[in-house]
Motif scaffolding. Structure first.
Motif, short mmCIF file in Angstrom:
data_model
loop_
_atom_site.label_atom_id
_atom_site.label_comp_id
_atom_site.label_asym_id
_atom_site.label_seq_id
_atom_site.Cartn_x
_atom_site.Cartn_y
_atom_site.Cartn_z
N GLY A 98 0.78 -1.23 0.00
CA GLY A 98 0.00 0.00 0.00
C GLY A 98 0.81 1.27 0.00
N SER A 99 1.98 1.27 -0.65
CA SER A 99 2.81 2.48 -0.64
C SER A 99 2.13 3.65 -1.34
CB SER A 99 4.18 2.21 -1.27
OG SER A 99 4.05 1.82 -2.63
N SER A 100 1.44 3.39 -2.44
CA SER A 100 0.79 4.50 -3.16
C SER A 100 -0.39 5.03 -2.36
CB SER A 100 0.34 4.04 -4.55
OG SER A 100 -0.60 2.98 -4.47
N ALA A 101 -1.15 4.16 -1.71
CA ALA A 101 -2.26 4.62 -0.87
C ALA A 101 -1.74 5.43 0.31
CB ALA A 101 -3.09 3.44 -0.38
N ALA A 102 -0.63 4.99 0.90
CA ALA A 102 -0.04 5.72 2.02
C ALA A 102 0.39 7.11 1.58
CB ALA A 102 1.14 4.95 2.60
N ALA A 103 0.96 7.22 0.39
CA ALA A 103 1.37 8.53 -0.12
C ALA A 103 0.16 9.42 -0.34
CB ALA A 103 2.16 8.36 -1.42
N ALA A 104 -0.91 8.86 -0.90
CA ALA A 104 -2.12 9.64 -1.13
C ALA A 104 -2.72 10.12 0.19
CB ALA A 104 -3.14 8.82 -1.92
N VAL A 105 -2.74 9.24 1.18
CA VAL A 105 -3.27 9.62 2.49
C VAL A 105 -2.41 10.70 3.13
CG1 VAL A 105 -3.67 8.80 4.85
CG2 VAL A 105 -4.47 7.45 2.91
N ALA A 106 -1.09 10.54 3.05
CA ALA A 106 -0.20 11.54 3.63
C ALA A 106 -0.44 12.91 3.01
CB ALA A 106 1.26 11.11 3.44
N GLY A 132 -10.48 7.70 -4.26
CA GLY A 132 -10.72 8.10 -5.64
C GLY A 132 -9.45 8.05 -6.47
N MET A 133 -8.32 8.40 -5.86
CA MET A 133 -7.05 8.33 -6.59
C MET A 133 -6.64 6.89 -6.83
SD MET A 133 -4.86 11.41 -4.81
CE MET A 133 -3.51 11.24 -6.01
N GLU A 134 -6.98 6.00 -5.89
CA GLU A 134 -6.60 4.60 -6.00
C GLU A 134 -7.57 3.79 -6.87
OE1 GLU A 134 -4.07 2.45 -3.64
OE2 GLU A 134 -3.27 4.18 -4.69
N GLY A 135 -8.85 4.21 -6.87
CA GLY A 135 -9.87 3.45 -7.57
C GLY A 135 -10.55 2.42 -6.71
N HIS A 136 -10.09 2.26 -5.48
CA HIS A 136 -10.70 1.37 -4.50
C HIS A 136 -10.24 1.84 -3.13
CE1 HIS A 136 -6.72 -0.64 -4.56
NE2 HIS A 136 -6.83 -0.49 -5.87
N ALA A 137 -10.97 1.42 -2.09
CA ALA A 137 -10.78 2.06 -0.78
C ALA A 137 -10.07 1.20 0.25
CB ALA A 137 -12.14 2.49 -0.22
N ASP A 138 -9.73 -0.04 -0.07
CA ASP A 138 -9.22 -0.93 0.98
C ASP A 138 -7.90 -0.45 1.58
OD1 ASP A 138 -8.06 -1.47 -1.47
OD2 ASP A 138 -8.44 -3.63 -1.42
N ASN A 139 -6.89 -0.20 0.75
CA ASN A 139 -5.61 0.29 1.27
C ASN A 139 -5.74 1.67 1.88
OD1 ASN A 139 -4.43 -1.49 -1.36
ND2 ASN A 139 -3.28 -1.70 0.55
N ALA A 140 -6.39 2.58 1.17
CA ALA A 140 -6.49 3.96 1.65
C ALA A 140 -7.22 4.03 2.98
CB ALA A 140 -7.20 4.82 0.60
N ALA A 141 -8.30 3.28 3.13
CA ALA A 141 -9.05 3.30 4.37
C ALA A 141 -8.22 2.75 5.53
CB ALA A 141 -10.34 2.49 4.22
N ALA A 142 -7.45 1.69 5.28
CA ALA A 142 -6.62 1.12 6.34
C ALA A 142 -5.55 2.11 6.77
CB ALA A 142 -5.99 -0.18 5.86
N SER A 143 -4.89 2.77 5.82
CA SER A 143 -3.86 3.75 6.17
C SER A 143 -4.46 4.97 6.86
CB SER A 143 -3.09 4.18 4.92
OG SER A 143 -2.22 3.16 4.48
N LEU A 144 -5.63 5.36 6.47
CA LEU A 144 -6.28 6.54 7.06
C LEU A 144 -6.82 6.24 8.46
CD1 LEU A 144 -7.35 9.46 6.65
CD2 LEU A 144 -9.42 8.44 5.66
N LEU A 145 -7.46 5.08 8.64
CA LEU A 145 -8.20 4.78 9.86
C LEU A 145 -7.47 3.86 10.82
CD1 LEU A 145 -11.70 4.17 8.24
CD2 LEU A 145 -10.81 6.31 9.17
N GLY A 146 -6.54 3.04 10.32
CA GLY A 146 -5.90 2.03 11.13
C GLY A 146 -6.79 0.81 11.33
#
Length: 301
Positions: A98-106, A132-146
């Motif tokens: 999830g490196s790209s999702a982590a970057a987007a969240v940061a 929206g940047m990823e096209g799906h929410a699984d990685n982004a949500a985990a990095s954002l919410l824990g």
């Protein structure tokens, strides 16, 4: 809150899918990227990168964190004239963590703070930006919410919105990421997936996805069954045969394991952070990682 000019954001890695939960299940892991951003009155963008990806990622306005910040500012407003940014990356790139999702969240969280907003109150908006940047929410949500997340997309008549629910992970689960020495492309592995799957396979995977919610939160003894998948891993095997073989070997030794995201990293779900000694992990680096429970964290000034 006021409008600070400097912010540091720490964002955890994530493992998505977790076997059957394709694009819907995610787990935050205790491996972090740290991003420091300073808003400047002088126009221009200056980026420094240390650690993972330092020799590959752009150090200009096309950097993913900068693009995420500007996507967020399109929503929040108050974009500064210029930026100075330093990234200290520990999350391996193109390995399924999830490196790209982590970057987007940061980037999105940093932009939120620099706009004078509280990211805890803007989590819904931040999820829309990053997923929206990823096209799906699984990685982004985990990095954002824990924690452990269940994510989905609601498609309406004119638009789609992403949603996620965060759940606490059972204390008896001790993840180990087996990081492959080679990279994998999400675009490539998605290209291996068929447009249609047999109904029995879809039903099987749906049942295992539902079981995963119970296994990760209350009944870890069910993880072996809960991480079974017939939807995507088999079709993707040609992209990471060594990783698929390692998953098979771990499971044969009683360790629930799955490909992490698009691979080629393997996620083993142990009880104590150790692996069977007779499983061949050559070509992989074993990283015992705690479950991150906090998600993206902010330090101002």
């Amino acid at each position: 809150m006021g409008r600070p000019t400097e912010v540091r954001v720490r964002v955890p890695a994530s493992s998505a899918n977790l076997g059957p939960g394709f694009d819907s299940l995610g787990l935050a892991l205790g491996l972090y990227d740290d991003v420091e951003v300073c808003a400047t009155a002088e126009p221009g963008v200056h980026v420094e990168v240390e650690g993972e990806g330092a020799a590959q990622v752009p150090c200009d306005e096309t950097h993913l964190v900068v693009r995420a910040m500007r996507t967020a500012w399109a929503l929040f407003g108050d974009e500064p004239a210029g930026l100075r940014m330093r990234c200290r990356n520990a999350i391996p790139h193109s390995r399924g963590l999830g490196s790209s999702a982590a970057a987007a969240v940061a980037g999105a969280v940093a932009a939120c703070v620099l706009s004078g907003r509280d990211p805890k109150l803007e989590q819904e908006a931040l999820l829309q930006v990053t997923a929206g940047m990823e096209g799906h929410a699984d990685n982004a949500a985990a990095s954002l919410l824990g924690g452990f997340v269940v994510a989905w997309e609601q498609v309406g008549n004119t638009s789609a919105r992403f949603h996620a629910v965060r759940l606490d992970v059972h204390a008896g689960i001790a993840p180990v990421a087996l990081v492959a020495g080679v990279e994998s492309s999400t675009k490539t592995t998605r290209g291996l997936l068929p447009e249609l799957v047999p109904l029995p396979d879809a039903a099987f995977t749906g049942s295992r996805t539902a079981l995963s919610v119970l296994a990760f939160t209350q009944r870890p003894e069910l993880l072996m069954a809960a991480t079974e998948d017939r939807l995507h891993q088999g079709y993707r095997r040609p992209a990471y045969p060594g990783s698929a073989d390692l998953v098979d070997a771990l499971r044969a030794h009683g360790v629930p394991a799955a490909i992490s995201g698009a691979g080629p990293t393997v996620l083993a779900l142990t009880t104590d952070g150790t692996l069977p000694g007779d499983v061949d992990t050559a070509g992989f680096t074993a990283l015992p990682l705690p479950v991150d429970t906090l998600g993206a964290q902010v330090e101002i000034g």
